[in-house]
Design a protein around this motif. Structure first.
Motif, short mmCIF file in Angstrom:
data_model
loop_
_atom_site.label_atom_id
_atom_site.label_comp_id
_atom_site.label_asym_id
_atom_site.label_seq_id
_atom_site.Cartn_x
_atom_site.Cartn_y
_atom_site.Cartn_z
N ALA A 69 36.88 -27.11 86.29
CA ALA A 69 36.66 -26.19 87.41
C ALA A 69 37.81 -25.19 87.53
CB ALA A 69 36.51 -26.98 88.72
N ALA A 70 39.04 -25.67 87.41
CA ALA A 70 40.20 -24.78 87.51
C ALA A 70 40.19 -23.76 86.38
CB ALA A 70 41.49 -25.60 87.48
N MET A 71 39.89 -24.21 85.16
CA MET A 71 39.84 -23.29 84.02
C MET A 71 38.74 -22.25 84.20
SD MET A 71 40.54 -25.68 80.68
CE MET A 71 40.17 -24.33 79.58
N GLN A 72 37.57 -22.70 84.63
CA GLN A 72 36.46 -21.76 84.81
C GLN A 72 36.78 -20.75 85.91
OE1 GLN A 72 32.80 -23.95 85.30
NE2 GLN A 72 32.70 -24.47 83.13
N GLN A 73 37.36 -21.22 86.98
CA GLN A 73 37.72 -20.32 88.07
C GLN A 73 38.75 -19.30 87.60
OE1 GLN A 73 39.81 -21.88 91.60
NE2 GLN A 73 38.04 -21.11 92.78
N ASP A 74 39.74 -19.75 86.82
CA ASP A 74 40.76 -18.84 86.29
C ASP A 74 40.15 -17.84 85.31
OD1 ASP A 74 42.63 -20.16 87.80
OD2 ASP A 74 43.68 -21.06 86.11
N GLY A 75 39.22 -18.29 84.48
CA GLY A 75 38.58 -17.40 83.51
C GLY A 75 37.79 -16.31 84.18
N VAL A 76 37.00 -16.67 85.17
CA VAL A 76 36.21 -15.67 85.89
C VAL A 76 37.13 -14.72 86.63
CG1 VAL A 76 34.57 -15.35 87.80
CG2 VAL A 76 34.13 -17.10 86.07
N SER A 77 38.19 -15.24 87.22
CA SER A 77 39.15 -14.39 87.95
C SER A 77 39.86 -13.42 87.00
CB SER A 77 40.18 -15.25 88.68
OG SER A 77 39.57 -16.01 89.68
N ALA A 78 40.18 -13.88 85.79
CA ALA A 78 40.86 -13.01 84.82
C ALA A 78 39.96 -11.83 84.43
CB ALA A 78 41.25 -13.80 83.58
N ILE A 79 38.67 -12.06 84.35
CA ILE A 79 37.74 -11.01 83.95
C ILE A 79 37.35 -10.11 85.11
CG2 ILE A 79 35.41 -10.57 83.03
CD1 ILE A 79 37.47 -11.65 80.97
N THR A 80 37.07 -10.70 86.26
CA THR A 80 36.53 -9.93 87.40
C THR A 80 37.59 -9.48 88.39
OG1 THR A 80 36.12 -11.89 88.76
CG2 THR A 80 34.35 -11.20 87.24
#
Length: 155
Positions: A69-80
């Motif tokens: 969850a933390a990785m996915q949240q960070d990934g989406v935040s890095a892109i958007t």
């Protein structure tokens, strides 16, 4: 809540470790797969034997889903450049297929974030040194049968 999103979305980004004092920063490519992404949330669909809050929380922690969850949240935040809340949609595998929507606790999610970032740092050190530690370093190790398999007088 879950309308108008994107299903099974692959997110690619670079994790950036900042420079700290005399230690150079570095980047590493990252990838994750999002079950469902909307403008307002990240939703991870989980089938489970029990959607009971206590059972489900234990399952999510033991399976590393807080780290995911933390990785996915960070990934989406890095892109958007937008932090979206993360939710698990738990659906039981057996009738009556009870469902529940859960959000990871913020402190637990931060601990999971710290964990995966620490793993990335360790990976970076291994790659730099070209050393991959294992269970042994050198010769064979002597191991014993588990306690339950040995005669009682050996305890």
């Amino acid at each position: 809540f879950i309308a108008g999103g994107h299903r099974e979305l692959t997110v690619l980004w670079d994790y950036e470790e900042p420079q700290v004092a005399a230690i150079d920063g570095w980047t590493t490519p990252m990838r994750c797969r999002i079950d469902y992404l909307t403008d307002v949330a990240i939703i991870d669909l989980k089938s489970t034997r029990s959607a009971n809050p206590d059972d489900f929380a234990k399952q999510m922690w033991n399976q590393g889903c807080f780290v995911q969850a933390a990785m996915q949240q960070d990934g989406v935040s890095a892109i958007t450049r937008k932090i979206r809340p993360y939710y698990w949609l738990a659906v039981e595998k057996e009738p009556p297929y009870a469902c529940a929507l859960y959000e990871p606790d913020r402190e637990d999610l931060q601990r999971a974030r710290d964990t995966y970032r620490d793993w990335l740092r360790k990976l970076h050190v291994c790659e730099e040194r070209k050393e991959w530690p294992g269970y042994t370093s050198g010769g064979p190790m002597v191991i014993q049968a588990p306690r339950w398999a040995r005669p009682r007088e050996e305890f």
